[in-house]
Design a protein around this motif. Structure first.
Motif, PDB file in Angstrom:
ATOM      1  N   VAL A  46       0.831  -1.202   0.000  1.00 37.98           N
ATOM      2  CA  VAL A  46       0.000   0.000   0.000  1.00 37.98           C
ATOM      3  C   VAL A  46       0.870   1.259   0.000  1.00 37.98           C
ATOM      4  CG1 VAL A  46      -1.721   1.313   1.301  1.00 37.98           C
ATOM      5  CG2 VAL A  46      -1.942  -1.166   1.110  1.00 37.98           C
ATOM      6  N   VAL A  47       1.937   1.251   0.797  1.00 39.01           N
ATOM      7  CA  VAL A  47       2.854   2.395   0.814  1.00 39.01           C
ATOM      8  C   VAL A  47       3.503   2.585  -0.552  1.00 39.01           C
ATOM      9  CG1 VAL A  47       5.053   3.236   1.753  1.00 39.01           C
ATOM     10  CG2 VAL A  47       3.321   2.329   3.288  1.00 39.01           C
ATOM     11  N   ALA A  48       3.963   1.500  -1.145  1.00 40.70           N
ATOM     12  CA  ALA A  48       4.614   1.579  -2.457  1.00 40.70           C
ATOM     13  C   ALA A  48       3.664   2.129  -3.515  1.00 40.70           C
ATOM     14  CB  ALA A  48       5.121   0.201  -2.867  1.00 40.70           C
ATOM     15  N   LEU A  49       2.425   1.656  -3.502  1.00 42.92           N
ATOM     16  CA  LEU A  49       1.444   2.131  -4.478  1.00 42.92           C
ATOM     17  C   LEU A  49       1.042   3.573  -4.209  1.00 42.92           C
ATOM     18  CD1 LEU A  49      -0.753  -1.074  -4.875  1.00 42.92           C
ATOM     19  CD2 LEU A  49       0.840  -0.108  -6.542  1.00 42.92           C
ATOM     20  N   GLY A  50       1.008   3.971  -2.940  1.00 40.89           N
ATOM     21  CA  GLY A  50       0.753   5.372  -2.617  1.00 40.89           C
ATOM     22  C   GLY A  50       1.840   6.262  -3.194  1.00 40.89           C
ATOM     23  N   SER A  51       3.073   5.789  -3.121  1.00 39.16           N
ATOM     24  CA  SER A  51       4.207   6.521  -3.687  1.00 39.16           C
ATOM     25  C   SER A  51       4.063   6.655  -5.199  1.00 39.16           C
ATOM     26  CB  SER A  51       5.510   5.794  -3.342  1.00 39.16           C
ATOM     27  OG  SER A  51       6.609   6.418  -3.960  1.00 39.16           O
ATOM     28  N   LEU A  52       3.708   5.561  -5.847  1.00 38.94           N
ATOM     29  CA  LEU A  52       3.538   5.596  -7.302  1.00 38.94           C
ATOM     30  C   LEU A  52       2.350   6.458  -7.710  1.00 38.94           C
ATOM     31  CD1 LEU A  52       4.274   1.874  -8.170  1.00 38.94           C
ATOM     32  CD2 LEU A  52       5.652   3.863  -8.794  1.00 38.94           C
ATOM     33  N   SER A  53       1.297   6.434  -6.906  1.00 38.12           N
ATOM     34  CA  SER A  53       0.123   7.253  -7.204  1.00 38.12           C
ATOM     35  C   SER A  53       0.487   8.733  -7.230  1.00 38.12           C
ATOM     36  CB  SER A  53      -0.968   6.993  -6.163  1.00 38.12           C
ATOM     37  OG  SER A  53      -2.107   7.787  -6.424  1.00 38.12           O
ATOM     38  N   ALA A  54       1.305   9.154  -6.265  1.00 33.04           N
ATOM     39  CA  ALA A  54       1.695  10.563  -6.198  1.00 33.04           C
ATOM     40  C   ALA A  54       2.683  10.940  -7.297  1.00 33.04           C
ATOM     41  CB  ALA A  54       2.304  10.872  -4.837  1.00 33.04           C
ATOM     42  N   SER A  55       3.568   9.993  -7.668  1.00 30.71           N
ATOM     43  CA  SER A  55       4.617  10.320  -8.635  1.00 30.71           C
ATOM     44  C   SER A  55       4.185  10.115 -10.082  1.00 30.71           C
ATOM     45  CB  SER A  55       5.873   9.485  -8.363  1.00 30.71           C
ATOM     46  OG  SER A  55       5.599   8.104  -8.473  1.00 30.71           O
ATOM     47  N   SER A  56       3.215   9.210 -10.314  1.00 31.91           N
ATOM     48  CA  SER A  56       2.837   8.914 -11.704  1.00 31.91           C
ATOM     49  C   SER A  56       1.342   9.048 -11.997  1.00 31.91           C
ATOM     50  CB  SER A  56       3.279   7.489 -12.064  1.00 31.91           C
ATOM     51  OG  SER A  56       2.496   6.531 -11.355  1.00 31.91           O
ATOM     52  N   GLY A  57       0.512   9.103 -10.927  1.00 30.07           N
ATOM     53  CA  GLY A  57      -0.937   9.211 -11.129  1.00 30.07           C
ATOM     54  C   GLY A  57      -1.656   7.888 -11.124  1.00 30.07           C
TER      55      GLY A  57
END
Length: 201
Positions: free
Chosen positions: A40-51
């Protein structure tokens, strides 16, 4: 590096990302080796950086899946009860179950919230809650609030690093995962220290 970055971004944008999050988060309710927080943390990071994946959808899926997992663990404790807990031989595991039992009697809301951030702690609390007859109508809303807070926290933690290292999504994922693990270890260490202090007193 570019190939790895593209693979990570493609995986985050896949239609399978949410079912995978749901499956891992539910499984984490029983198997502490499943790294739902990390995902979940990793995907949150990707959500912010790539959408991708969509941040609000990620929070909802993580929260609902965590709540389902908690309820299933509670039901397992209710169904198998004391015999399940009696089979545990490890002194450390027994101490965690005893901590969960006492904590639920004294401050149920607080312990359900805290345990959500401690992998084995939440398994113990949910099992003990079911095994000791803790009312499900009381457990469910507390679990729902705790799971929502947990999902928001983990996504926000990842998103903070994703926004900071937006040009380097793979680095953002790696940093956010390390920080998430460190925070989890810190919370567990604080809990153990407090329990030892109480035992001495």
């Amino acid at each position: 590096m570019d190939a790895i970055t593209q693979w990570v971004l493609d995986a985050a944008a896949s239609i399978w990302v949410f079912p995978a999050v749901a499956l891992l988060t539910v499984a984490d309710a029983f198997l502490v080796v499943v790294p739902s927080e990390t995902i979940v943390v990793a995907l949150g990071s990707l959500s912010a950086s790539s959408g991708s994946p969509h941040m609000v959808a990620l929070i909802v899926v993580a929260a609902v899946s965590a709540m389902i997992g908690d309820s299933l663990t509670f039901a397992l404790g209710r169904r198998l009860g004391a015999p399940l807990l009696a089979r545990v031989r490890s002194p450390r595991v027994q101490s965690v179950f005893e901590w969960a039992r006492i904590a639920l009697e004294r401050r149920a809301a607080l312990v359900i919230f805290i345990a959500r951030y401690i992998p084995f702690g939440r398994v113990a609390v949910n099992l003990v809650a079911g095994a000791t007859g803790f009312a499900y109508r009381r457990f469910l809303p507390l679990s729902a609030l705790a799971c929502t807070a947990w999902a928001v926290y983990n996504v926000a933690l990842g998103a903070a690093f994703g926004a900071w290292l937006g040009d380097y999504p793979v680095v953002a994922v790696a940093v956010s995962i390390v920080v998430a693990i460190a925070v989890g270890l810190l919370i567990d260490a604080i809990r153990v220290r407090r329990e030892r202090r109480r035992a001495v007193e």
